[in-house]
Design an enzyme around this catalytic site. Structure first.
Site, PDB file in Angstrom:
ATOM      1  N   SER A  25      -3.889  58.490  62.088  1.00  0.00           N
ATOM      2  CA  SER A  25      -2.487  58.268  61.469  1.00  0.00           C
ATOM      3  C   SER A  25      -1.667  59.879  61.305  1.00  0.00           C
ATOM      4  O   SER A  25      -0.801  59.827  60.960  1.00  0.00           O
ATOM      5  CB  SER A  25      -2.609  58.014  59.826  1.00  0.00           C
ATOM      6  OG  SER A  25      -3.851  58.968  59.348  1.00  0.00           O
ATOM      7  N   ASN A 112     -10.803  59.957  50.846  1.00  0.00           N
ATOM      8  CA  ASN A 112     -10.187  58.521  50.062  1.00  0.00           C
ATOM      9  C   ASN A 112      -9.255  59.122  49.076  1.00  0.00           C
ATOM     10  O   ASN A 112      -8.046  58.590  48.656  1.00  0.00           O
ATOM     11  CB  ASN A 112     -11.016  57.718  49.419  1.00  0.00           C
ATOM     12  CG  ASN A 112     -11.856  57.028  50.596  1.00  0.00           C
ATOM     13  OD1 ASN A 112     -11.422  57.312  52.007  1.00  0.00           O
ATOM     14  ND2 ASN A 112     -12.811  56.195  50.550  1.00  0.00           N
ATOM     15  N   THR A 157      36.540  36.888  40.603  1.00  0.00           N
ATOM     16  CA  THR A 157      35.263  36.263  40.675  1.00  0.00           C
ATOM     17  C   THR A 157      35.636  35.269  41.847  1.00  0.00           C
ATOM     18  O   THR A 157      36.632  34.912  42.310  1.00  0.00           O
ATOM     19  CB  THR A 157      35.232  35.232  39.219  1.00  0.00           C
ATOM     20  OG1 THR A 157      36.265  34.380  39.254  1.00  0.00           O
ATOM     21  CG2 THR A 157      35.113  36.355  38.104  1.00  0.00           C
ATOM     22  N   HIS A 158      34.086  34.901  42.523  1.00  0.00           N
ATOM     23  CA  HIS A 158      34.467  34.064  43.682  1.00  0.00           C
ATOM     24  C   HIS A 158      35.325  34.746  44.796  1.00  0.00           C
ATOM     25  O   HIS A 158      35.607  34.067  45.634  1.00  0.00           O
ATOM     26  CB  HIS A 158      34.808  32.649  43.459  1.00  0.00           C
ATOM     27  CG  HIS A 158      34.071  32.092  42.260  1.00  0.00           C
ATOM     28  ND1 HIS A 158      33.112  31.402  42.398  1.00  0.00           N
ATOM     29  CD2 HIS A 158      34.517  31.957  41.003  1.00  0.00           C
ATOM     30  CE1 HIS A 158      32.691  30.847  41.165  1.00  0.00           C
ATOM     31  NE2 HIS A 158      33.641  31.201  40.376  1.00  0.00           N
ATOM     32  N   SER A 279      37.024  52.341  68.016  1.00  0.00           N
ATOM     33  CA  SER A 279      36.556  51.270  68.995  1.00  0.00           C
ATOM     34  C   SER A 279      36.969  51.660  70.369  1.00  0.00           C
ATOM     35  O   SER A 279      37.659  52.544  70.717  1.00  0.00           O
ATOM     36  CB  SER A 279      37.262  49.919  68.450  1.00  0.00           C
ATOM     37  OG  SER A 279      37.289  49.053  69.775  1.00  0.00           O
ATOM     38  N   LYS A 285      42.098  50.929  66.359  1.00  0.00           N
ATOM     39  CA  LYS A 285      41.257  50.618  65.337  1.00  0.00           C
ATOM     40  C   LYS A 285      40.365  51.739  64.743  1.00  0.00           C
ATOM     41  O   LYS A 285      40.284  52.844  65.213  1.00  0.00           O
ATOM     42  CB  LYS A 285      40.091  49.807  65.967  1.00  0.00           C
ATOM     43  CG  LYS A 285      40.792  48.165  66.129  1.00  0.00           C
ATOM     44  CD  LYS A 285      39.559  47.240  66.228  1.00  0.00           C
ATOM     45  CE  LYS A 285      38.879  46.830  64.713  1.00  0.00           C
ATOM     46  NZ  LYS A 285      37.953  46.124  64.773  1.00  0.00           N
ATOM     47  N   ASN A 287      37.132  51.787  62.507  1.00  0.00           N
ATOM     48  CA  ASN A 287      36.370  50.846  61.744  1.00  0.00           C
ATOM     49  C   ASN A 287      35.401  51.542  60.801  1.00  0.00           C
ATOM     50  O   ASN A 287      35.061  52.518  60.659  1.00  0.00           O
ATOM     51  CB  ASN A 287      35.251  50.562  63.011  1.00  0.00           C
ATOM     52  CG  ASN A 287      36.007  49.692  64.096  1.00  0.00           C
ATOM     53  OD1 ASN A 287      36.794  48.854  63.844  1.00  0.00           O
ATOM     54  ND2 ASN A 287      35.565  49.763  65.289  1.00  0.00           N
ATOM     55  N   GLU A 292      29.422  50.073  56.511  1.00  0.00           N
ATOM     56  CA  GLU A 292      28.539  48.577  57.084  1.00  0.00           C
ATOM     57  C   GLU A 292      27.171  49.040  57.536  1.00  0.00           C
ATOM     58  O   GLU A 292      26.224  48.298  57.113  1.00  0.00           O
ATOM     59  CB  GLU A 292      29.218  48.281  58.840  1.00  0.00           C
ATOM     60  CG  GLU A 292      30.635  47.435  58.403  1.00  0.00           C
ATOM     61  CD  GLU A 292      31.101  47.337  59.661  1.00  0.00           C
ATOM     62  OE1 GLU A 292      32.022  46.417  59.895  1.00  0.00           O
ATOM     63  OE2 GLU A 292      31.139  48.205  60.627  1.00  0.00           O
ATOM     64  N   TYR A 319     -11.620  51.614  48.684  1.00  0.00           N
ATOM     65  CA  TYR A 319     -10.693  51.984  49.981  1.00  0.00           C
ATOM     66  C   TYR A 319     -10.911  51.116  51.101  1.00  0.00           C
ATOM     67  O   TYR A 319     -11.849  50.831  51.430  1.00  0.00           O
ATOM     68  CB  TYR A 319     -10.746  53.638  50.382  1.00  0.00           C
ATOM     69  CG  TYR A 319     -10.020  53.867  51.473  1.00  0.00           C
ATOM     70  CD1 TYR A 319      -8.874  54.178  51.310  1.00  0.00           C
ATOM     71  CD2 TYR A 319     -10.442  53.906  52.765  1.00  0.00           C
ATOM     72  CE1 TYR A 319      -7.946  54.871  52.487  1.00  0.00           C
ATOM     73  CE2 TYR A 319      -9.590  54.086  53.818  1.00  0.00           C
ATOM     74  CZ  TYR A 319      -8.588  54.463  53.713  1.00  0.00           C
ATOM     75  OH  TYR A 319      -7.649  54.857  54.828  1.00  0.00           O
ATOM     76  N   GLN A 324      -3.944  52.693  55.117  1.00  0.00           N
ATOM     77  CA  GLN A 324      -3.238  53.743  56.055  1.00  0.00           C
ATOM     78  C   GLN A 324      -1.749  53.199  56.588  1.00  0.00           C
ATOM     79  O   GLN A 324      -0.984  53.971  56.804  1.00  0.00           O
ATOM     80  CB  GLN A 324      -4.048  53.949  57.317  1.00  0.00           C
ATOM     81  CG  GLN A 324      -3.406  54.886  58.051  1.00  0.00           C
ATOM     82  CD  GLN A 324      -4.652  55.548  59.302  1.00  0.00           C
ATOM     83  OE1 GLN A 324      -5.691  56.070  58.716  1.00  0.00           O
ATOM     84  NE2 GLN A 324      -4.521  55.208  60.450  1.00  0.00           N
ATOM     85  N   LYS A 327       2.198  54.233  54.569  1.00  0.00           N
ATOM     86  CA  LYS A 327       2.907  55.655  54.647  1.00  0.00           C
ATOM     87  C   LYS A 327       4.316  55.282  55.365  1.00  0.00           C
ATOM     88  O   LYS A 327       5.403  55.772  54.813  1.00  0.00           O
ATOM     89  CB  LYS A 327       2.257  56.651  55.514  1.00  0.00           C
ATOM     90  CG  LYS A 327       1.155  57.199  54.490  1.00  0.00           C
ATOM     91  CD  LYS A 327       0.250  58.034  55.118  1.00  0.00           C
ATOM     92  CE  LYS A 327      -1.196  58.029  54.167  1.00  0.00           C
ATOM     93  NZ  LYS A 327      -1.916  56.772  54.649  1.00  0.00           N
TER      94      LYS A 327
END
Ligand code: ARG
Length: 469
Positions: A25, A112, A157-158, A279, A285, A287, A292, A319, A324, A327
């Site tokens: 690790s 451990n 809404t929506h 772009s 453009k 962006n 995003e 353990y 391991q 992490k």
């Protein structure tokens, strides 16, 4: 025979190497070196206090560990995969430096409980760090909100125009989400602020150690209660991964607003050049890559939560090497949120807000329709369902005239239905509509200012609790 030997030699060498790669690790847990050294120094101090090591031995260990830390931080430390993990890498270098005393450090502990401590310290530090960044973000939101309690835009809404609201009010909605994120992290911190070191392999230790001393020195509330639970528990990591998932979800929702608001269709904001990209083919453009990405990062953060939930499912006590795998996901979620919170904060501070476009958008979609219906209910003794129907007729009439409801003249409005008095005309005013929603938590300027005040009071308190944890 010679061939076989050669082949055999190569085989065993490469087999060992691949096992090292699989088992180790160190490539990722070297991030925990600070926590490991801090835990080891505290452990050595405790061993000396309890008469298990001499004071000289403990002092030597602490000094040696400081040198190891310097070596790591200056980049001269040699990380060897064969050491397997950061715990063994540090201990073996310590022993190289100080000799025999180094071999005594591991008395009354095991890797451990050592890894359980190091990782928990890391997660708690990260928790605090993210909470700080969340407070910075809320500070920015509230100062922007304060400037825009009269800046009207269509509440939706929506994703359809619904009722006029002010921009500050919407920012307060996000501040509320981030306030809950802070509190979630805070309660996670408190729940997990217990020290597993001294649990040893799984069953405690025959030495007369002082776990309370270690816990106090390291800033924990107390030692964990049960040794077996201490080495097998990863709830503290899962709590953190869940908290960061919700935080990432809130960030992604906000990011989506920024994407929409900065489009030509909305034009409510312009992101500063520093937080936009061009772009490669379309020169005109600009962006919204930054929001995003903020929106998309939630994917990996949720994935990290799912990953560890699956690792932990069905693990028997105590353990198991499976843990391991705990992490990398946590490191990734922390780093992802760390940078996302900073970037979102900066993008908000530097964006341009187009009040005119927001107001213009309010004149599309008959935002004051509910207000006309409410007026008829309140002043003309018309039941709401009936008022709803009359208002619907008014909307249709406005559409046939090519106007927004708020643009109808008194005459045009009254012509819709004999039950509409001319006083009803004032209810079509957009600003009046927004200001009329003065209920607790509503969107009127006054109600929004009250929300900002409450959030600011909360913020001040949160800042002090962060100092205290
Ligand atoms: N590298 C290990 C981990 O991260 C440390 C604990 C190893 N303990 C053991 N008994 N193999 O979980």
């Amino acid at each position: 025979m010679a061939n076989q030997k050669l082949w055999g030699g190569r085989f065993s060498a490469s087999a060992a190497e691949i096992l090292d790669v699989f088992n180790a690790s160190l490539p990722f847990d070297k991030k925990l070196y600070k926590q490991d050294i801090l835990g080891s120094k505290t452990h050595a101090k405790m061993l000396a206090r309890c008469g298990i090591l001499t004071q000289d031995e403990a002092d030597l260990i602490c000094k040696g560990l400081e040198q190891v830390k310097d070596e790591i931080e200056s980049g001269v430390f040699e990380f060897k995969l064969s050491d397997e993990d950061i715990h063994m890498a540090i201990e073996s270098r310590l022993t190289q430096i100080i000799g025999e005393a180094g071999k005594k450090l591991h008395t009354a502990r095991s890797r451990n409980d050592q890894v359980a401590l190091d990782f928990r310290l890391f997660v708690l530090d990260s928790n605090k760090h993210l909470r700080n960044l969340v407070l910075n973000l809320i500070t920015t939101l509230l100062s922007l909100a304060k400037e825009h309690t009269q800046t009207m835009l269509p509440g939706m809404t929506h994703l359809q125009h619904a009722q006029p609201v002010n921009f500050g009010f919407l920012l307060c909605a996000y501040a509320c989400m981030f306030m809950r994120d802070f509190e979630r992290l805070e309660s996670t911190f408190k729940r997990n602020n217990y020290c597993p070191l001294g649990a040893a392999a799984l069953a405690g230790t025959p030495y007369s150690t002082d776990r309370h001393f270690v816990a106090k020195e390291l800033g924990f509330i107390a030692p964990t209660l049960n040794a077996t639970d201490s080495v097998s528990d990863r709830d503290f990591a899962l709590d953190f991964l869940y908290d960061t998932s919700l935080l990432a979800m809130h960030i992604s929702r906000f990011a989506e607003e920024l994407v929409l608001w900065s489009s030509y269709e909305f034009r409510f904001i312009t992101l500063s050049d520093a937080y936009s990209t061009g772009s490669s083919i379309m020169p005109q453009k600009k962006n919204p890559d930054v929001p995003e990405l903020l929106r998309g990062k939630s994917g990996r953060v949720y994935g990290n939560l799912m990953g560890l939930l699956v690792v932990m499912k069905g693990l028997p006590l105590a353990y198991n090497k499976d843990t391991q795998e705990d992490k990398e996901g946590v490191f990734d979620s922390f780093e992802t949120l760390e940078i996302s919170l900073r970037i979102l904060n900066d993008a908000l501070k530097t964006m341009t807000i187009h009040k005119d476009s927001m107001l213009k958008a309010c004149r599309v979609g008959h935002l004051s329709a509910t207000d006309l219906a409410d007026f008829l209910v309140k002043n003309c003794e018309i039941p709401f369902r009936e008022a709803h129907h009359i208002t619907g007729k008014a909307v249709a009439s406005a559409e046939s005239l090519g106007k927004d409801l708020s643009e109808l003249s008194i005459e045009e409005l009254c012509a819709v239905d004999y039950r509409i008095p001319k006083e009803a005309h004032s209810s079509l005013d957009l600003k009046a509509s927004m200001e009329s929603r003065n209920s607790y938590g509503g969107t009127s300027t006054q109600a929004t200012l009250a929300q900002i005040e409450s959030l600011n009071a909360w913020l001040e308190l949160a800042k002090t609790t962060l100092g205290n944890v």
